[in-house]
Design a protein around this motif. Structure first.
Motif, PDB file in Angstrom:
ATOM      1  N   ASP A 123      23.650 -16.895  14.138  1.00  0.00           N
ATOM      2  CA  ASP A 123      23.080 -17.996  14.914  1.00  0.00           C
ATOM      3  C   ASP A 123      24.188 -18.759  15.639  1.00  0.00           C
ATOM      4  O   ASP A 123      24.014 -19.207  16.771  1.00  0.00           O
ATOM      5  CB  ASP A 123      22.293 -18.943  14.004  1.00  0.00           C
ATOM      6  CG  ASP A 123      20.992 -18.323  13.515  1.00  0.00           C
ATOM      7  OD1 ASP A 123      20.568 -17.298  14.095  1.00  0.00           O
ATOM      8  OD2 ASP A 123      20.404 -18.859  12.550  1.00  0.00           O
ATOM      9  N   TYR A 138      18.379  -9.514  13.060  1.00  0.00           N
ATOM     10  CA  TYR A 138      19.849  -9.547  13.075  1.00  0.00           C
ATOM     11  C   TYR A 138      20.407  -8.143  12.868  1.00  0.00           C
ATOM     12  O   TYR A 138      21.407  -7.772  13.491  1.00  0.00           O
ATOM     13  CB  TYR A 138      20.372 -10.486  11.991  1.00  0.00           C
ATOM     14  CG  TYR A 138      19.991 -11.928  12.232  1.00  0.00           C
ATOM     15  CD1 TYR A 138      20.729 -12.731  13.092  1.00  0.00           C
ATOM     16  CD2 TYR A 138      18.877 -12.477  11.604  1.00  0.00           C
ATOM     17  CE1 TYR A 138      20.366 -14.052  13.315  1.00  0.00           C
ATOM     18  CE2 TYR A 138      18.505 -13.786  11.824  1.00  0.00           C
ATOM     19  CZ  TYR A 138      19.247 -14.571  12.689  1.00  0.00           C
ATOM     20  OH  TYR A 138      18.880 -15.880  12.921  1.00  0.00           O
ATOM     21  N   ASN A 198      22.479  -7.232  15.929  1.00  0.00           N
ATOM     22  CA  ASN A 198      23.884  -7.576  15.689  1.00  0.00           C
ATOM     23  C   ASN A 198      24.628  -6.526  14.869  1.00  0.00           C
ATOM     24  O   ASN A 198      25.807  -6.721  14.565  1.00  0.00           O
ATOM     25  CB  ASN A 198      24.000  -8.929  14.980  1.00  0.00           C
ATOM     26  CG  ASN A 198      23.497 -10.070  15.838  1.00  0.00           C
ATOM     27  OD1 ASN A 198      22.337 -10.437  15.760  1.00  0.00           O
ATOM     28  ND2 ASN A 198      24.364 -10.601  16.684  1.00  0.00           N
ATOM     29  N   PRO A 249      25.762 -15.493  18.454  1.00  0.00           N
ATOM     30  CA  PRO A 249      24.681 -14.504  18.633  1.00  0.00           C
ATOM     31  C   PRO A 249      25.124 -13.194  19.259  1.00  0.00           C
ATOM     32  O   PRO A 249      24.411 -12.196  19.144  1.00  0.00           O
ATOM     33  CB  PRO A 249      23.682 -15.239  19.534  1.00  0.00           C
ATOM     34  CG  PRO A 249      24.455 -16.347  20.168  1.00  0.00           C
ATOM     35  CD  PRO A 249      25.506 -16.748  19.189  1.00  0.00           C
TER      36      PRO A 249
END
Length: 333
Positions: free
Chosen positions: A218, A259, A263, A221
């Motif tokens: 967060d 995520y 990510n 990002p």
């Protein structure tokens, strides 16, 4: 087919010597397990681990590997008083290998995380001056995951430089080893259960989940993390994790699975299982999978066959073999 393997290691003797006392403190059975070499195919000869020259290239040629992304071992166990100097030297050594064969080698930076601010500065140097494509971090530093506040400079710099962090297994903390793995088993069985058979992978999966649940993605990002061994177990539990940790509990900006899919990238690390490949294609998506062998702990033999035998469209196979790595790591095509 062009094949780029991105979890390919080498050993530096100075770093190995300086790291060994801390590695043995974290895992007393570690030396017994790997020094004995009993029935273990993960123990390459020292000269193979040290080689960054023609022997390595010849092995790549023999098995269809176009490029390796090199990474040094063991830097997270370095004592703080020698870490910065030794890591700088090993990165210079990797840079020399890349400069000699830029068509065959790229490199991830080793980082002296026992000195976090210096680690961020070394990442700057490695990417900006040496042309490295990211960093590799081998497990916890001491008992701490990367979401500990003192490592924020490393994460921030990685995000700013737009280079990924490869989260690689490291030696589990001694408390984890004692509580989870020790208890009546043969010492060699214990050591391997707590490392390559199981513990390494659980540890690394938890490391990534710690980063997620601590809000690292967060804050940053665009930060990207690479996980070997088909995502260190996380893809196989994503539905369960999301069910138990919904946003009303985590207070994160996105569901946990988002995520992982936005990510994280994953590689096989030489676990050439077609079943695991198919599951991860369905769960994570083809754009998030890259190729790795874990050389020289695993050999390059079988790497090309694994890709050619995959039940995937040709473009999907090419993405895993090289296109995704070229995109993420800004490698020449």
């Amino acid at each position: 087919m062009r094949i780029i393997a991105i979890e390919e290691h080498f050993l530096d003797l100075d770093i190995a010597r300086a790291s060994r006392p801390e590695a043995e403190r974290l895992s007393p059975a570690f030396a017994a397990a790997y020094g004995a070499g009993q029935g273990y195919n993960y123990s390459p000869a020292p000269e193979v681990l040290l080689d960054l020259e023609e022997g390595r290239v010849a092995d790549m040629d023999a098995h269809g590997i176009s490029m390796q992304v090199l990474s040094s071992l063991s830097t997270q166990q370095l004592p703080a008083d020698v870490a910065v100097e030794l890591v700088r030297k090993v990165n210079d050594r990797a840079a020399a290998a890349v400069a000699a064969r830029p068509d065959r080698f790229a490199a991830f930076a080793a980082l002296p995380t026992t000195v976090p601010e210096a680690a961020a500065d070394e990442l700057d140097r490695a990417v900006g001056e040496l042309g490295f494509v990211g960093s590799m971090i081998n497990g916890r530093t001491g008992d701490a995951f990367l979401d500990a506040p003192r490592f924020d400079a490393v994460l921030r710099r990685s995000a700013e430089l737009r280079v990924p962090v490869y989260l690689h297994p490291g030696v589990p903390p001694v408390e984890t080893s004692r509580s989870n793995y020790e208890g009546g088993l043969d010492p060699i069985v214990t050591a391997r259960l707590q490392t390559s058979a199981w513990g390494w992978h659980v540890e690394t999966g938890i490391h990534f989940l710690h980063l997620v649940l601590a809000g690292v993605f967060d804050r940053y990002p665009d930060l990207q993390v690479i996980l070997g061994h088909w995502g260190e177990m996380v893809p196989f539990f994503l539905e369960r994790i999301e069910e138990a940790l919904p946003q009303q509990i985590t207070h994160l900006d996105r569901p946990v699975g988002a995520y992982f899919r936005e990510n994280a990238h994953i590689t096989p690390s030489g676990m050439f299982s077609q079943a695991q490949l198919q599951f991860c294609v369905e769960t994570v998506g083809i754009e998030r999978i890259m190729f790795s062998v874990d050389y020289p702990f695993l050999g390059n033999d079988g790497a090309e066959a694994f890709l050619r035998q995959a039940n995937l469209p040709p473009l999907a196979t090419e993405k895993i073999a090289h296109l995704n790595a070229e995109r993420l790591l800004a490698l020449p095509s």
